[in-house]
Design an enzyme around this catalytic site. Sequence first.
Site, PDB file in Angstrom:
ATOM      1  N   LYS A  51       0.722  -1.016   0.078  1.00  0.00           N
ATOM      2  CA  LYS A  51       0.084   0.093  -0.127  1.00  0.00           C
ATOM      3  C   LYS A  51       0.912   1.283   0.081  1.00  0.00           C
ATOM      4  O   LYS A  51       0.403   2.176  -0.649  1.00  0.00           O
ATOM      5  CB  LYS A  51      -1.014   0.276   1.179  1.00  0.00           C
ATOM      6  CG  LYS A  51      -2.095  -1.022   1.121  1.00  0.00           C
ATOM      7  CD  LYS A  51      -2.810  -1.306   2.359  1.00  0.00           C
ATOM      8  CE  LYS A  51      -3.828  -2.422   1.927  1.00  0.00           C
ATOM      9  NZ  LYS A  51      -4.563  -2.873   3.398  1.00  0.00           N
ATOM     10  N   ASP A  63     -10.705   2.859   4.167  1.00  0.00           N
ATOM     11  CA  ASP A  63     -11.099   1.219   4.079  1.00  0.00           C
ATOM     12  C   ASP A  63     -12.561   1.063   3.981  1.00  0.00           C
ATOM     13  O   ASP A  63     -12.902   0.157   3.594  1.00  0.00           O
ATOM     14  CB  ASP A  63     -10.373   0.608   5.426  1.00  0.00           C
ATOM     15  CG  ASP A  63      -9.198  -0.365   4.878  1.00  0.00           C
ATOM     16  OD1 ASP A  63      -9.185  -0.541   3.611  1.00  0.00           O
ATOM     17  OD2 ASP A  63      -8.437  -0.631   5.614  1.00  0.00           O
ATOM     18  N   GLN A 100      -4.310  -1.748   9.646  1.00  0.00           N
ATOM     19  CA  GLN A 100      -4.261  -3.229   8.902  1.00  0.00           C
ATOM     20  C   GLN A 100      -5.083  -4.145   9.813  1.00  0.00           C
ATOM     21  O   GLN A 100      -4.598  -4.636  11.230  1.00  0.00           O
ATOM     22  CB  GLN A 100      -2.691  -3.548   8.619  1.00  0.00           C
ATOM     23  CG  GLN A 100      -2.690  -4.749   7.660  1.00  0.00           C
ATOM     24  CD  GLN A 100      -3.379  -4.669   6.414  1.00  0.00           C
ATOM     25  OE1 GLN A 100      -3.201  -3.615   5.676  1.00  0.00           O
ATOM     26  NE2 GLN A 100      -4.034  -5.677   5.955  1.00  0.00           N
TER      27      GLN A 100
END
Length: 293
Positions: A52, A119, A96
Amino acid sequence: MLVLDGKIASAAVKASLLQKTDALKAAGKRTPHLAAILVGNNGASETYVASKVKNCDETGFGSSLIRFDNDVTEADLLAKIHALNEDKNVDGILVQLPLPKHIHDEKIIEAIHPNKDVDGFHPMNIGRMVQGMDTFIPATPYGVLLMLEYFKIETKGKHVVVIGRSNIVGRPMSILLSGDRPQGNASVTLCHRNTPKEETIKLAQQADILVVAVGIPNFVSAEMIKPGAVIIDVGITRVEDATAKKGFRIKGDVNYEAAIAKASAVTPVPGGVGLMTIAGLLMNTMKAYEGKF
Ligand code: NAD
């Protein structure tokens, strides 16, 4: 048979984002900034976050990687998120997953400001998505939509079967594809662990588009694929393999050989949906920067 190549589709998304960041830089403005939080040293999570960050660099975005040890307290993690929420130079925040067991995922996700939730996991954004309102779409389903758009796969009027109902993949995928929206308007059936296996097989056989997100390698066999179907394999599982350089290979949920023999289009693993997830994340980060909702 069309390979739905995530490298090609994500490169197109990234090229359009790079154009925007180049223009911002030329105008002397700052570019979008993503802050990624990584707890512990889970190998797969390390790889995802590194990818990412690298993709942010390639697209002209800024990024910061914030690491915590596995034994970080929930309070310390929340304090960091609150600080990032206040930071005007940070547009998007991602934590994460999975997190260590002593930390409640839901508390952490809810702490992220909805306008920085790139997200797309915050309940407020999920609610907006369900209502068909403009919002951050969870990155993996968003990546699948971008993939369908890029390869001009028609979804309207099709029967889509989604296998898997997680909050981050299967459930939002089923909602989006059944919605009145581009890459939507399908009739969607959702299967999960309590769907009897024979029923899942029968339903999969009727699917014009089959989306699989269960995390079981080779879950989808040849008999489950309708000839000419479009197969979207979201699964990513590390399977030990002593002959592989890293000691493991990445496997999807679909028997790839069976899919290329029977389907009209199929996503490879790796090189399919995983790359599109990052494209979705970058698009969300640009959206957060632009403050578009
Ligand atoms: P999860 O474990 O949260 O959910 C798995 C889902 O599969 C559950 O909803 C469960 O009901 C269903 N399931 C399990 N066994 C089943 C069965 N026998 N029949 C029907 N359904 C069954 O997983 P997740 O987070 O949704 O991830 C699924 C897979 O996708 C994993 O391999 C994960 O690594 C991968 N993934 C990939 C990406 C990507 O970017 N490509 C992103 C997220 C997750």
